[in-house]
Motif scaffolding. Structure first.
Motif, PDB file in Angstrom:
ATOM      1  N   ASN A 116      -4.932   5.470   8.028  1.00  0.00           N
ATOM      2  CA  ASN A 116      -4.889   6.151   6.732  1.00  0.00           C
ATOM      3  C   ASN A 116      -5.189   5.196   5.575  1.00  0.00           C
ATOM      4  OD1 ASN A 116      -4.501   8.642   5.319  1.00  0.00           O
ATOM      5  ND2 ASN A 116      -2.538   7.891   4.586  1.00  0.00           N
ATOM      6  N   GLU A 117      -6.150   4.277   5.771  1.00  0.00           N
ATOM      7  CA  GLU A 117      -6.530   3.381   4.692  1.00  0.00           C
ATOM      8  C   GLU A 117      -7.356   4.122   3.649  1.00  0.00           C
ATOM      9  OE1 GLU A 117      -7.464   3.245   7.990  1.00  0.00           O
ATOM     10  OE2 GLU A 117      -8.246   1.228   8.342  1.00  0.00           O
ATOM     11  N   SER A 160       0.849  -1.191   0.000  1.00  0.00           N
ATOM     12  CA  SER A 160       0.000   0.000   0.000  1.00  0.00           C
ATOM     13  C   SER A 160       0.885   1.242   0.000  1.00  0.00           C
ATOM     14  CB  SER A 160      -0.913   0.015   1.228  1.00  0.00           C
ATOM     15  OG  SER A 160      -1.627   1.240   1.305  1.00  0.00           O
ATOM     16  N   PRO A 178      -4.382  -0.541  11.586  1.00  0.00           N
ATOM     17  CA  PRO A 178      -4.125   0.187  10.346  1.00  0.00           C
ATOM     18  C   PRO A 178      -4.633   1.627  10.429  1.00  0.00           C
ATOM     19  CG  PRO A 178      -6.060  -1.211  10.097  1.00  0.00           C
ATOM     20  CD  PRO A 178      -5.547  -1.436  11.491  1.00  0.00           C
ATOM     21  N   GLU A 189      -1.339   3.312   3.497  1.00  0.00           N
ATOM     22  CA  GLU A 189      -1.698   2.745   4.799  1.00  0.00           C
ATOM     23  C   GLU A 189      -0.480   2.572   5.698  1.00  0.00           C
ATOM     24  OE1 GLU A 189      -4.702  -0.501   5.156  1.00  0.00           O
ATOM     25  OE2 GLU A 189      -2.986  -1.636   5.896  1.00  0.00           O
ATOM     26  N   ARG A 241     -11.800   1.285   4.806  1.00  0.00           N
ATOM     27  CA  ARG A 241     -11.647   1.808   6.160  1.00  0.00           C
ATOM     28  C   ARG A 241     -12.364   0.980   7.212  1.00  0.00           C
ATOM     29  NH1 ARG A 241     -12.085   7.850   5.797  1.00  0.00           N
ATOM     30  NH2 ARG A 241      -9.926   7.569   5.098  1.00  0.00           N
TER      31      ARG A 241
END
Length: 282
Positions: free
Chosen positions: A190-191, A158, A188, A161, A196
Motif C-alpha cells: 500500500n505504498e 508513513s 512493503p 504503507e 511503488r
C-alpha cells in the motif's frame, strides 16, 4: 485498452509480490514451528533451554524476555535535526516465545528554517521465537509488522504503507564475547503510487559484538543497515555504532546504555546518531 492493460499488470505485480511475501513468511513459520517444538522438549529438562543474550545498542536481543526499554535517540541529517523517543515493551508468553511492541515518537526540526513538526513514527509489533541450540547459542526468528502510524506530509514514517517483515536471528556466547546476527526481509504494501516500484523486497541486517569488561559493564560494536534487493531503488546503507552498556545499581535488573553511530556508505539515513537507552527486565 491501455488503461485496462496497465491495471492488469498492476494486479499481476501486486499479486506476485503478495505471493512472494506469503512464501517467505510461511517458510520462516514452518522453520520456527519445527525448532519451537524441539524447544519445548528441551525446556522441560533444562529450565527454558535458551541462553540469555545481552541487548546491543541498535539491534534487539534474540532472547525472548519480559522487559521494558526506553530509547532517546538524537539524529542529525542533511535536511533536519531529529529527536526520537521510543518506549518498547516485550512480554514472554512462554519459554522461547514473546510479543514485542515499539511505539516511537519523533520530533523533527527542518534545516531550511521551516516549522518544527512531531508525530508518531511507525509502530512495530513483533512475534519473537527462539530455540536454544545449547547453553551458549540460540537460533530464532519471527514476524514483525510496521504499521502506517506516521505522517508522510511531515516526513515522519508513513500514514499508508504497511511493512511485513519475517526475520531470522542467531546468538552465540563465547567467553566474554557475545555475537548477535539479524536478517529481516521487508515487504512493503500500500505504498504511494510514486514509490511503488522503488522497493519490492528490502533486506535489513545487523551484526553486533559485545565484550564484558567486568560483570556489570560491556562494550558494544555494531554494523547495521539495509538494502533494496528487488526494486528500482539501488540504495544500500551500512552504519557503524559503538558504545557501552552497564548496570548502575547492583542487584537491580536495570541497564543503561550510551552510544554513537555514523554511516559507512555514501547512501545514508543520517550523518550522526546518538543513542541513550534504559532497559528493565522482569
Amino acid at each position: 485498452k491501455s488503461v485496462a492493460n496497465s491495471d492488469g499488470r498492476l494486479v499481476n505485480y501486486m499479486g506476485a509480490r503478495y505471493i512472494l511475501a506469503c512464501i517467505a513468511c510461511f517458510a520462516i513459520v514452518v522453520f520456527e514451528v519445527a525448532t519451537f517444538t524441539s524447544t519445548i522438549k528441551v525446556a522441560a529438562a533444562n529450565d527454558d533451554g535458551i541462553p540469555d543474550l545481552a541487548h546491543p545498542l541498535i539491534a534487539e536481543s534474540p532472547t525472548p524476555d519480559t522487559e521494558l526499554r526506553f530509547e532517546y535517540i538524537v539524529i542529525n541529517t542533511a535536511t533536519a535535526d531529529e529527536i526520537e523517543v521510543n518506549p518498547e515493551g516485550e512480554f514472554a508468553l512462554m519459554p522461547g516465545v514473546s510479543i514485542e511492541v515499539d511505539v516511537p515518537y519523533k520530533f523533527r526540526d527542518p534545516s531550511d528554517g521551516g516549522s518544527s513538526k512531531s508525530n508518531l513514527d511507525v509502530i512495530e509489533i513483533a512475534l519473537k521465537l527462539a530455540k536454544g541450540l545449547d547453553s551458549r547459542s540460540l537460533i530464532g526468528g519471527g514476524l514483525e509488522l510496521g504499521l502506517p502510524t506516521g505522517d508522510d506530509g511531515k516526513n515522519i514514517g508513513s500514514n499508508n504503507e504497511l511493512v511485513v517483515k519475517p526475520f531470522l536471528d542467531v546468538g552465540i556466547i563465547s567467553g566474554l564475547f557475545e555475537y548477535i546476527g539479524f536478517l529481516g526481509f521487508e515487504f512493503p504494501f500500500n505504498e504511494d503510487v510514486s514509490k511503488r516500484s522503488e522497493k519490492d523486497l528490502g533486506l535489513e541486517y545487523n551484526l553486533a559484538l559485545t565484550y564484558w569488561f567486568v560483570d556489570r559493564v560491556r562494550g558494544v560494536f555494531e554494523l547495521d543497515g539495509e538494502l533494496v534487493a528487488v526494486g528500482d531503488d539501488n540504495e544500500a546503507i551500512l552504519n557503524a555504532s559503538w558504545g557501552f552498556i552497564g548496570s548502575p545499581i547492583q542487584g537491580v535488573p536495570l541497564e543503561v546504555g550510551v552510544g554513537l553511530s555514523i554511516p559507512v556508505t555514501r547512501d545514508r539515513d543520517f550523518d550522526q546518531r546518538g543513542v541513550i537507552s534504559f532497559l528493565y527486565q522482569f
